[in-house]
Scaffold this active site. Sequence first.
Site, short mmCIF file in Angstrom:
data_model
loop_
_atom_site.label_atom_id
_atom_site.label_comp_id
_atom_site.label_asym_id
_atom_site.label_seq_id
_atom_site.Cartn_x
_atom_site.Cartn_y
_atom_site.Cartn_z
N LYS A 169 0.88 -1.20 -0.08
CA LYS A 169 0.07 0.18 0.04
C LYS A 169 0.99 1.23 0.06
CE LYS A 169 -3.44 3.03 0.85
NZ LYS A 169 -4.21 3.36 -0.34
N LYS A 238 2.49 10.94 5.27
CA LYS A 238 2.63 9.83 6.03
C LYS A 238 2.93 8.50 5.25
CE LYS A 238 -0.87 7.62 6.90
NZ LYS A 238 -1.54 6.38 6.03
P1 NDP Z 1 -9.55 10.64 8.66
O1 NDP Z 1 -8.60 11.55 9.16
O2 NDP Z 1 -10.84 10.79 7.82
O3 NDP Z 1 -10.23 9.66 9.88
C1 NDP Z 1 -9.27 9.23 10.83
C2 NDP Z 1 -10.09 8.38 11.73
O4 NDP Z 1 -9.18 8.01 12.89
C3 NDP Z 1 -11.16 9.09 12.57
O5 NDP Z 1 -12.25 8.34 12.81
C4 NDP Z 1 -10.29 9.65 13.93
O6 NDP Z 1 -11.48 9.73 14.96
C5 NDP Z 1 -9.85 8.35 13.96
N1 NDP Z 1 -8.45 8.74 14.89
C6 NDP Z 1 -7.69 9.72 14.58
N2 NDP Z 1 -6.68 9.66 15.82
C7 NDP Z 1 -7.15 8.68 16.63
C8 NDP Z 1 -6.53 8.31 18.07
N3 NDP Z 1 -5.57 8.94 18.25
N4 NDP Z 1 -7.37 7.51 18.76
C9 NDP Z 1 -8.50 6.94 18.10
N5 NDP Z 1 -9.09 7.27 16.85
C10 NDP Z 1 -8.53 8.20 16.24
O7 NDP Z 1 -8.82 9.50 7.88
P2 NDP Z 1 -9.30 8.53 6.61
O8 NDP Z 1 -10.45 7.96 6.96
O9 NDP Z 1 -9.28 9.43 5.39
O10 NDP Z 1 -8.12 7.61 6.38
C11 NDP Z 1 -8.09 6.50 7.46
C12 NDP Z 1 -6.93 5.56 6.99
O11 NDP Z 1 -7.28 5.04 5.70
C13 NDP Z 1 -5.59 6.20 6.88
O12 NDP Z 1 -4.42 5.35 7.26
C14 NDP Z 1 -5.50 6.71 5.26
O13 NDP Z 1 -4.29 6.81 5.06
C15 NDP Z 1 -5.97 5.14 4.77
N6 NDP Z 1 -6.66 5.69 3.39
C16 NDP Z 1 -7.74 6.69 3.17
C17 NDP Z 1 -7.93 7.20 1.91
C18 NDP Z 1 -8.98 7.98 1.66
O14 NDP Z 1 -9.48 8.48 0.50
N7 NDP Z 1 -9.31 8.94 2.47
C19 NDP Z 1 -7.97 6.05 0.98
C20 NDP Z 1 -7.15 4.75 1.29
C21 NDP Z 1 -6.64 4.61 2.48
P3 NDP Z 1 -12.10 11.40 15.03
O15 NDP Z 1 -13.58 11.40 14.21
O16 NDP Z 1 -12.39 11.45 16.60
O17 NDP Z 1 -11.14 12.56 14.14
#
Ligand code: NDP
Length: 293
Positions: A169, A238
């Site tokens: 990935k 990242k």
């Molecule tokens: P977001 O920033 O939209 O969401 C992050 C999530 O993680 C939220 O639910 C957030 O909670 C939670 N979170 C963050 N910090 C903590 C913590 N310390 N403890 C518990 N929960 C936490 O990210 P994405 O959904 O975009 O991405 C998630 C993963 O998927 C990442 O690794 C990203 O690289 C990967 N990804 C994303 C894609 C995209 O198109 N967006 C595509 C492919 C992979 P809260 O709601 O409280 O902020």
Amino acid sequence: MSERVGFIGLGAIGTPMARHVARVFDTVVWNRTVSKAERFATESGARVASDPGALVEECAVVITCLPTSREVAEVIGAAGRAWRAGHLLIDATSGDPAGSRRNAASLTEREADFVDAPVSGGTSGAEQGTLTVMLGGSDAAVGRARTYVAPYARKVEHVGPVGAGHALKAINNALLALNIVAVGEGLAALVKLGVPAKRAVDVINASSGRSNVTENLIPERVLSRAWLRTFSAALLDKDLGVALAVLEDAGVASELYPSVKRFYAEARPKLDPGADHVEVIKRIEEAAGVEIR
Ligand code: NDP
């Protein structure tokens, strides 16, 4: 009979993935910001757990979709003794291989299994249930995980042991970043030379330089000036860091990856904190004194 599924991390991509899971399985969710979990539960019929431990207590299968492997480690730790034999953690985070091996080892101490299961296809692929899933883990754990990723996936591949999914990935996303920067710089030059950006993109898309970036991202976000926000520049930065570590671990020298990592690291502080991964092209435009339109 299938097991109850827990889903942790209702972010930009986690939410549409969890929606597919909740259509097929009895689902329990937990999110750091509780209001998002409550909203999700109202829409989907899933239940909300009070904390990660309560979720793990009632779900044999748990899917995480968090920013990095560090937050996954925090959640594993927070659930502590709730993990036990028969539990499976499917980590859909774009994590890092070394962090995943550590997370797998901490679960092994509790006789629970871990599979890294990062996804590709963006938020639109998640909404449509057409993501690609890259699985890393033992044959048995991966075989079990397939049932639970199927609701949001079109292509599911077992690519190697724990960490292999996250390595693949990271390289995939580094290729995306390399392409964004290369296309941005090339189009800035063409526009300065008098070629309208849309005409240049149309020609490239009928030629050998075409890519997901030229076919989808540039038309929908840059030419339109819509600058949609679906995947943050911070998360792609990242992923570039993870890709550099993958190359270093493998002993492969690289010219391009470090230079694009530097580009993203330098561009990010000059963009909004919530900027999308494609918005680094704004920095290319500013430096070139031209708009790609
Ligand atoms: P977001 O920033 O939209 O969401 C992050 C999530 O993680 C939220 O639910 C957030 O909670 C939670 N979170 C963050 N910090 C903590 C913590 N310390 N403890 C518990 N929960 C936490 O990210 P994405 O959904 O975009 O991405 C998630 C993963 O998927 C990442 O690794 C990203 O690289 C990967 N990804 C994303 C894609 C995209 O198109 N967006 C595509 C492919 C992979 P809260 O709601 O409280 O902020």
